[in-house]
Design a protein around this motif. Structure first.
Motif, PDB file in Angstrom:
ATOM      1  N   ALA A  44      49.200  24.272  38.099  1.00 62.82           N
ATOM      2  CA  ALA A  44      50.511  24.384  38.738  1.00 62.82           C
ATOM      3  C   ALA A  44      51.537  24.994  37.792  1.00 62.82           C
ATOM      4  CB  ALA A  44      50.978  23.008  39.210  1.00 62.82           C
ATOM      5  N   HIS A  45      51.419  24.696  36.509  1.00 62.65           N
ATOM      6  CA  HIS A  45      52.359  25.233  35.523  1.00 62.65           C
ATOM      7  C   HIS A  45      51.976  26.636  35.051  1.00 62.65           C
ATOM      8  CE1 HIS A  45      55.041  21.811  34.723  1.00 62.65           C
ATOM      9  NE2 HIS A  45      53.996  21.041  34.965  1.00 62.65           N
ATOM     10  N   LEU A  46      50.682  26.946  35.056  1.00 62.98           N
ATOM     11  CA  LEU A  46      50.228  28.182  34.416  1.00 62.98           C
ATOM     12  C   LEU A  46      49.956  29.327  35.386  1.00 62.98           C
ATOM     13  CD1 LEU A  46      47.852  26.598  31.761  1.00 62.98           C
ATOM     14  CD2 LEU A  46      49.920  27.914  31.280  1.00 62.98           C
ATOM     15  N   LEU A  47      49.555  29.031  36.607  1.00 62.33           N
ATOM     16  CA  LEU A  47      49.239  30.108  37.540  1.00 62.33           C
ATOM     17  C   LEU A  47      50.509  30.625  38.203  1.00 62.33           C
ATOM     18  CD1 LEU A  47      46.049  28.826  39.415  1.00 62.33           C
ATOM     19  CD2 LEU A  47      46.170  30.527  37.584  1.00 62.33           C
ATOM     20  N   PRO A  48      50.674  31.927  38.283  1.00 64.10           N
ATOM     21  CA  PRO A  48      51.850  32.483  38.962  1.00 64.10           C
ATOM     22  C   PRO A  48      51.633  32.561  40.473  1.00 64.10           C
ATOM     23  CG  PRO A  48      50.510  34.257  38.073  1.00 64.10           C
ATOM     24  CD  PRO A  48      49.831  32.966  37.660  1.00 64.10           C
ATOM     25  N   GLY A  49      52.728  32.718  41.196  1.00 65.69           N
ATOM     26  CA  GLY A  49      52.649  33.024  42.616  1.00 65.69           C
ATOM     27  C   GLY A  49      52.074  31.915  43.472  1.00 65.69           C
ATOM     28  N   ARG A  50      51.395  32.325  44.546  1.00 64.76           N
ATOM     29  CA  ARG A  50      50.887  31.364  45.520  1.00 64.76           C
ATOM     30  C   ARG A  50      49.863  30.390  44.951  1.00 64.76           C
ATOM     31  NH1 ARG A  50      49.213  33.742  51.135  1.00 64.76           N
ATOM     32  NH2 ARG A  50      47.655  34.833  49.865  1.00 64.76           N
ATOM     33  N   PRO A  51      48.937  30.826  44.087  1.00 63.96           N
ATOM     34  CA  PRO A  51      47.995  29.845  43.529  1.00 63.96           C
ATOM     35  C   PRO A  51      48.684  28.704  42.785  1.00 63.96           C
ATOM     36  CG  PRO A  51      47.146  32.045  43.207  1.00 63.96           C
ATOM     37  CD  PRO A  51      48.551  32.203  43.726  1.00 63.96           C
ATOM     38  N   GLY A  52      49.742  29.020  42.051  1.00 65.26           N
ATOM     39  CA  GLY A  52      50.491  27.972  41.371  1.00 65.26           C
ATOM     40  C   GLY A  52      51.141  27.015  42.351  1.00 65.26           C
ATOM     41  N   GLU A  53      51.642  27.548  43.462  1.00 65.79           N
ATOM     42  CA  GLU A  53      52.248  26.697  44.493  1.00 65.79           C
ATOM     43  C   GLU A  53      51.198  25.809  45.151  1.00 65.79           C
ATOM     44  OE1 GLU A  53      54.164  29.363  47.154  1.00 65.79           O
ATOM     45  OE2 GLU A  53      55.592  30.108  45.649  1.00 65.79           O
ATOM     46  N   TRP A  54      50.014  26.361  45.419  1.00 69.21           N
ATOM     47  CA  TRP A  54      48.943  25.552  46.008  1.00 69.21           C
ATOM     48  C   TRP A  54      48.569  24.401  45.078  1.00 69.21           C
ATOM     49  CZ3 TRP A  54      45.621  30.550  46.817  1.00 69.21           C
ATOM     50  CH2 TRP A  54      46.181  31.311  47.859  1.00 69.21           C
TER      51      TRP A  54
ATOM     52  N   ALA B 282      48.613  18.739  43.438  1.00 70.62           N
ATOM     53  CA  ALA B 282      48.798  17.805  42.321  1.00 70.62           C
ATOM     54  C   ALA B 282      49.713  16.650  42.706  1.00 70.62           C
ATOM     55  CB  ALA B 282      49.357  18.541  41.108  1.00 70.62           C
ATOM     56  N   ARG B 283      50.646  16.887  43.616  1.00 70.65           N
ATOM     57  CA  ARG B 283      51.574  15.826  44.027  1.00 70.65           C
ATOM     58  C   ARG B 283      50.853  14.661  44.689  1.00 70.65           C
ATOM     59  NH1 ARG B 283      54.992  20.240  46.211  1.00 70.65           N
ATOM     60  NH2 ARG B 283      56.633  20.695  44.674  1.00 70.65           N
ATOM     61  N   ARG B 284      49.676  14.914  45.222  1.00 70.63           N
ATOM     62  CA  ARG B 284      48.938  13.869  45.932  1.00 70.63           C
ATOM     63  C   ARG B 284      47.975  13.110  45.024  1.00 70.63           C
ATOM     64  NH1 ARG B 284      49.115  18.158  49.807  1.00 70.63           N
ATOM     65  NH2 ARG B 284      47.039  18.912  49.225  1.00 70.63           N
ATOM     66  N   GLN B 285      48.029  13.405  43.722  1.00 75.13           N
ATOM     67  CA  GLN B 285      47.142  12.725  42.780  1.00 75.13           C
ATOM     68  C   GLN B 285      47.959  12.141  41.627  1.00 75.13           C
ATOM     69  OE1 GLN B 285      43.337  14.334  41.912  1.00 75.13           O
ATOM     70  NE2 GLN B 285      43.340  15.757  43.636  1.00 75.13           N
ATOM     71  N   ALA B 286      47.299  11.343  40.809  1.00 77.11           N
ATOM     72  CA  ALA B 286      47.988  10.662  39.710  1.00 77.11           C
ATOM     73  C   ALA B 286      48.430  11.662  38.645  1.00 77.11           C
ATOM     74  CB  ALA B 286      47.067   9.612  39.090  1.00 77.11           C
ATOM     75  N   ARG B 287      49.528  11.357  37.980  1.00 80.41           N
ATOM     76  CA  ARG B 287      50.004  12.224  36.909  1.00 80.41           C
ATOM     77  C   ARG B 287      49.167  12.024  35.652  1.00 80.41           C
ATOM     78  NH1 ARG B 287      56.636  11.916  36.867  1.00 80.41           N
ATOM     79  NH2 ARG B 287      56.980  12.820  38.960  1.00 80.41           N
ATOM     80  N   PRO B 288      48.879  13.103  34.930  1.00 81.59           N
ATOM     81  CA  PRO B 288      48.174  12.956  33.648  1.00 81.59           C
ATOM     82  C   PRO B 288      49.088  12.355  32.589  1.00 81.59           C
ATOM     83  CG  PRO B 288      48.750  15.247  34.045  1.00 81.59           C
ATOM     84  CD  PRO B 288      49.116  14.501  35.293  1.00 81.59           C
ATOM     85  N   ARG B 289      48.524  12.047  31.445  1.00 83.06           N
ATOM     86  CA  ARG B 289      49.280  11.379  30.386  1.00 83.06           C
ATOM     87  C   ARG B 289      50.200  12.337  29.633  1.00 83.06           C
ATOM     88  NH1 ARG B 289      44.217   9.623  26.681  1.00 83.06           N
ATOM     89  NH2 ARG B 289      45.834   8.448  25.600  1.00 83.06           N
ATOM     90  N   TRP B 290      49.961  13.634  29.730  1.00 76.28           N
ATOM     91  CA  TRP B 290      50.810  14.628  29.076  1.00 76.28           C
ATOM     92  C   TRP B 290      51.751  15.258  30.100  1.00 76.28           C
ATOM     93  CZ3 TRP B 290      48.965  18.325  32.166  1.00 76.28           C
ATOM     94  CH2 TRP B 290      47.599  18.317  32.479  1.00 76.28           C
ATOM     95  N   ASP B 291      52.816  15.887  29.595  1.00 81.46           N
ATOM     96  CA  ASP B 291      53.840  16.462  30.472  1.00 81.46           C
ATOM     97  C   ASP B 291      54.140  17.896  30.039  1.00 81.46           C
ATOM     98  OD1 ASP B 291      55.946  17.035  32.142  1.00 81.46           O
ATOM     99  OD2 ASP B 291      57.384  15.754  31.099  1.00 81.46           O
ATOM    100  N   LEU B 292      53.706  18.857  30.841  1.00 82.13           N
ATOM    101  CA  LEU B 292      53.980  20.256  30.535  1.00 82.13           C
ATOM    102  C   LEU B 292      55.416  20.648  30.874  1.00 82.13           C
ATOM    103  CD1 LEU B 292      50.717  22.104  31.670  1.00 82.13           C
ATOM    104  CD2 LEU B 292      51.301  21.144  29.449  1.00 82.13           C
ATOM    105  N   GLY B 293      56.118  19.772  31.577  1.00 84.42           N
ATOM    106  CA  GLY B 293      57.497  20.075  31.944  1.00 84.42           C
ATOM    107  C   GLY B 293      58.484  19.904  30.804  1.00 84.42           C
TER     108      GLY B 293
END
Length: 206
Positions: free
Chosen positions: A62-72, A77-88
């Motif tokens: 979600a952070h690395l892919l541009p365009g529509r693939p990143g949006e998909w 990802a919103r429907r799954q648990a967050r990982p322990r690291w934060d790219l934001g």
């Protein structure tokens, strides 16, 4: 290709360093970044098989892919648990430029970043003799050492992150139009890492 990308997600849940996450995913996903059909299949598969690995890989994509693939990937990802690291948490630091286009045919750019208080930098060599495309790009955690090394080779001037990444955007555009012109392996492996920073800086500029 699909299996190679999915397998790249195996170590991600155990990692704690967001930069290492970026590097690992960029190295695997970079060669296929423009293949929307592949990413549609990968994202659908990861969404249908919830797990820590799926969640981590979707978040990274979600952070690395541009365009529509990143949006998909972001939506899945919103429907799954967050990982322990934060790219934001990526922040921009100082950027420096050195011009050796007259005597050596290249520009050098050093751009610094940080996750929290842990810094890193990317150093780019832009080939001014062959269309101003990115020829070399490497990442280092030794920011001061890299800066001192460049200062030993050329005169450096401070440049804003927006201006530096605007130059990089044009240079990467040219590289991606002519990928066979002998760019170093590091350019290919860190492509998505660099492109993400370019996009973030350009969004700040706009």
């Amino acid at each position: 290709m699909q299996q190679a990308v999915v397998d790249a997600g195996r170590p991600l849940p155990q990692l704690t360093d967001p930069l290492e996450v970026e590097l690992q995913v960029s190295a695997v996903a970079g060669p296929f970044v423009d293949n929307e059909e592949l990413w549609e299949v990968v994202v659908r598969h990861l969404g249908e098989v919830p797990s820590r690995r799926s969640a981590a890989l979707l978040t990274a994509l979600a952070h690395l892919l541009p365009g529509r693939p990143g949006e998909w990937a972001r939506e899945a990802a919103r429907r799954q648990a967050r990982p322990r690291w934060d790219l934001g948490g990526l922040t921009f630091g100082e950027c420096w430029i050195g011009d050796r286009s007259i005597d050596a045919g290249y520009l050098a750019l050093l751009c610094s970043y940080a996750y929290g208080d842990v810094g890193h930098a990317m150093v780019f060599m832009i080939d001014e003799l062959n269309g101003s495309l990115t020829r070399h790009a490497f990442l280092t955690r030794e920011v001061g050492e890299a800066l001192d090394g460049l200062r030993g080779e050329m005169r450096l001037e401070s440049i804003t992150p927006e201006a530096a990444h605007w130059l990089l955007s044009r240079s990467y555009d040219r590289f991606e139009r002519r990928p066979g012109l002998g760019a170093s392996l590091d350019v290919h492996q860190t492509r998505l890492v660099a492109r993400r920073r370019i996009a973030l800086a350009m969004n700040q500029l706009s």
